[in-house]
Design a protein around this motif. Structure first.
Motif, PDB file in Angstrom:
ATOM      1  N   THR A 182       0.932  -1.192   0.179  1.00 51.13           N
ATOM      2  CA  THR A 182      -0.060   0.048   0.070  1.00 51.13           C
ATOM      3  C   THR A 182       1.191   1.379  -0.053  1.00 51.13           C
ATOM      4  OG1 THR A 182      -1.593  -1.133   1.137  1.00 51.13           O
ATOM      5  CG2 THR A 182      -2.311   1.597   1.130  1.00 51.13           C
ATOM      6  N   VAL A 229       2.038   1.701  -3.230  1.00 52.85           N
ATOM      7  CA  VAL A 229       1.897   2.055  -4.634  1.00 52.85           C
ATOM      8  C   VAL A 229       1.387   3.944  -3.838  1.00 52.85           C
ATOM      9  CG1 VAL A 229      -1.115   1.942  -5.571  1.00 52.85           C
ATOM     10  CG2 VAL A 229      -0.012  -0.361  -4.336  1.00 52.85           C
ATOM     11  N   PRO A 252       1.843   5.683  -7.773  1.00 54.95           N
ATOM     12  CA  PRO A 252       0.244   5.308  -8.369  1.00 54.95           C
ATOM     13  C   PRO A 252       0.773   4.608 -10.289  1.00 54.95           C
ATOM     14  CG  PRO A 252       1.043   7.576  -7.955  1.00 54.95           C
ATOM     15  CD  PRO A 252       1.658   7.325  -7.873  1.00 54.95           C
ATOM     16  N   ARG A 303       0.034  -2.428  -8.322  1.00 52.79           N
ATOM     17  CA  ARG A 303      -0.816  -1.958  -8.407  1.00 52.79           C
ATOM     18  C   ARG A 303      -2.216  -3.958  -8.279  1.00 52.79           C
ATOM     19  NH1 ARG A 303      -3.511   2.192  -6.389  1.00 52.79           N
ATOM     20  NH2 ARG A 303      -3.037   3.620  -8.059  1.00 52.79           N
ATOM     21  N   ALA A 346      -3.921  -5.441  -5.289  1.00 55.67           N
ATOM     22  CA  ALA A 346      -5.472  -5.930  -5.291  1.00 55.67           C
ATOM     23  C   ALA A 346      -5.466  -7.771  -4.813  1.00 55.67           C
ATOM     24  CB  ALA A 346      -6.756  -5.456  -6.710  1.00 55.67           C
ATOM     25  N   GLU A 369     -11.175  -1.035  -5.537  1.00 55.09           N
ATOM     26  CA  GLU A 369     -11.000   0.204  -5.978  1.00 55.09           C
ATOM     27  C   GLU A 369      -9.700   0.435  -6.830  1.00 55.09           C
ATOM     28  OE1 GLU A 369      -9.925   2.821  -1.751  1.00 55.09           O
ATOM     29  OE2 GLU A 369      -9.049   3.908  -3.444  1.00 55.09           O
ATOM     30  N   HIS A 370      -8.541  -0.372  -5.829  1.00 56.40           N
ATOM     31  CA  HIS A 370      -7.282  -0.792  -6.969  1.00 56.40           C
ATOM     32  C   HIS A 370      -7.170  -1.014  -8.154  1.00 56.40           C
ATOM     33  CE1 HIS A 370      -5.087   1.357  -3.263  1.00 56.40           C
ATOM     34  NE2 HIS A 370      -5.704   0.040  -2.679  1.00 56.40           N
ATOM     35  N   THR A 409      -8.996   0.965 -11.250  1.00 53.97           N
ATOM     36  CA  THR A 409      -7.580   1.762 -11.355  1.00 53.97           C
ATOM     37  C   THR A 409      -7.635   1.534 -12.519  1.00 53.97           C
ATOM     38  OG1 THR A 409      -7.365   3.252  -9.015  1.00 53.97           O
ATOM     39  CG2 THR A 409      -5.770   3.686 -10.641  1.00 53.97           C
TER      40      THR A 409
END
Length: 403
Positions: A6, A9, A13, A19, A23, A37-38, A41
């Motif tokens: 986390t 990331v 990002p 990422r 996940a 959410e990840h 994205t």
């Protein structure tokens, strides 16, 4: 491991592989909402990622949606209908790919709005007549620009511009283009339509953008046509927008906040007495040049130019030049058009094509009158009663010679 990924990331990002790995661990740990959410994205950046689609299906407890046609996957065994969100159907409804939610701000500035910056091929030699005007133009504007060593020796500054004034139709715009051709510079023609706008503040922005275009196209001749309409006297303007437009024009001419090096400002007007006095102060449009109607030799040259390429026969241009005293260049062009029209209509009526002759010009001359009469009346009043400063002495001298 999840906490470490986390943090990684958060630091990077844009790393989609990192990422998606986070996940996957979140799905295995039973933390599906955080994984969604990840994965969402990642799908926003790469909608065709098979790994991301499979992770989304696992996070939501559904089977993965079929891949797009460009990357077909083997048919899967039918499964029980689920209540999860159908991402494939949503993409089909959406149509075109949606751009990313966020950008990093590295896209280039599109720059000022495009205007018609042209390259002209005319020179002063292409201007018929106006010998005195060409001499003064050469001495006051072109010679210092062409001789930087002498300019430095005598301390001649290039600040300021040149204002061409005189009756309408006498070639002020053509002269400005010829100056651009002599300098080998691009030419930007600015009229009232390029500046005036109905919304508050937009006219000022238009002035700023026009000067930015001229600076980006340097060397460039910026030609302000009909200056009395763009930069009229602020004391006579009831509109605050017109006054602030003149203020912005003054700011750009002074080069406040920008460098006008390589931008040569020329302006033209039929009524210099209606121009705001601040525009004619030193460092701005501080040099004026009177562009008069063509003399006899110039009228003959203009007539020959406009008759070039037409089917003419035995045209006495010297007699025509003598008969057209007081005609402007535009009047002479109209005379040639009228004579051509007479010959054309006669050829249509008779059914036989004929040449343009002196009879056609005599018929046209019987109907045409010089168009500069109203301007002459106004100019005479200005020279007689509004010339205390002597700025219109050259105009007064010319008017006395015409009596």
């Amino acid at each position: 491991m999840i906490e470490s990924l986390t943090a990684a990331v958060t630091s990077a990002p844009a790393d989609l592989t990192l990422r998606l790995h986070l996940a996957s661990l979140l799905v295995e740990a039973g933390r599906g909402p955080e994984a969604i959410e990840h994965v969402a994205t990642a799908l926003a950046a790469e909608p065709t990622s098979v790994e991301a689609r499979e992770l989304m299906a696992r996070a939501m407890g559904t089977s993965p949606a079929p891949a797009p046609p460009s990357a077909p996957t083997p048919a899967a065994e039918p499964s029980e209908p689920s209540s999860g969100f159908d991402w494939h159907a949503a993409e089909s409804d959406l149509g075109e790919r949606v751009g990313p939610m966020f950008v990093d701000g590295t896209t280039e500035d599109p720059g000022p709005a495009p205007y018609d910056v042209e390259q002209v091929g005319v020179r002063l030699a292409d201007v018929g007549g106006l010998t005195e005007v060409k001499k003064r133009l050469e001495a006051s504007f072109l010679a210092p620009l062409r001789n930087p060593e002498l300019r430095a020796l005598y301390g001649k500054s290039l600040r300021g511009g040149l204002l061409l004034y005189g009756p309408p139709g006498c070639g002020k715009t053509f002269l400005a283009k010829a100056v651009a051709g002599e300098l080998g510079a691009s030419f930007l023609h600015v009229s009232l339509a390029d500046v005036l706008d109905m919304y508050i503040g937009q006219s000022e922005r238009n002035v700023k953008e026009l000067f930015e275009v001229a600076r980006s196209s340097a060397p460039c001749v910026l030609f302000l046509d009909e200056l009395d309409a763009i930069g009229g006297k602020r004391s006579l303007n009831r509109s605050s927008g017109a006054r602030t437009t003149v203020n912005q024009l003054l700011t750009e001419l002074d080069g406040v906040g920008s460098d006008n090096e390589g931008v040569f400002v020329l302006a033209a007007t039929n009524h210099p007495w209606d121009v705001d006095p601040a525009l004619r102060r030193p460092g701005r449009l501080d040099r004026t040049l009177l562009v008069l109607p063509p003399d006899r030799d110039a009228r003959e040259a203009v007539l020959r130019t406009h008759l070039r390429g037409r089917p003419v026969e035995r045209i006495d241009t010297r007699r025509l030049a003598k008969a057209t005293d007081g005609f402007s260049g535009a009047d002479l062009a109209h005379l040639c058009e009228s004579a051509s029209e007479n010959a054309l209509m006669d050829s249509v009526g008779s059914g036989q094509v004929r040449m343009i002759g002196m009879t056609d010009f005599d018929a046209a001359l019987a109907e045409l009158r010089p168009s500069i009469g109203p301007w002459m009346e106004t100019a005479r009043n200005v020279a007689l009663y509004a010339n205390a400063s002597g700025e219109y002495d050259d105009l007064a001298t010319w008017l006395r010679k015409r009596r």
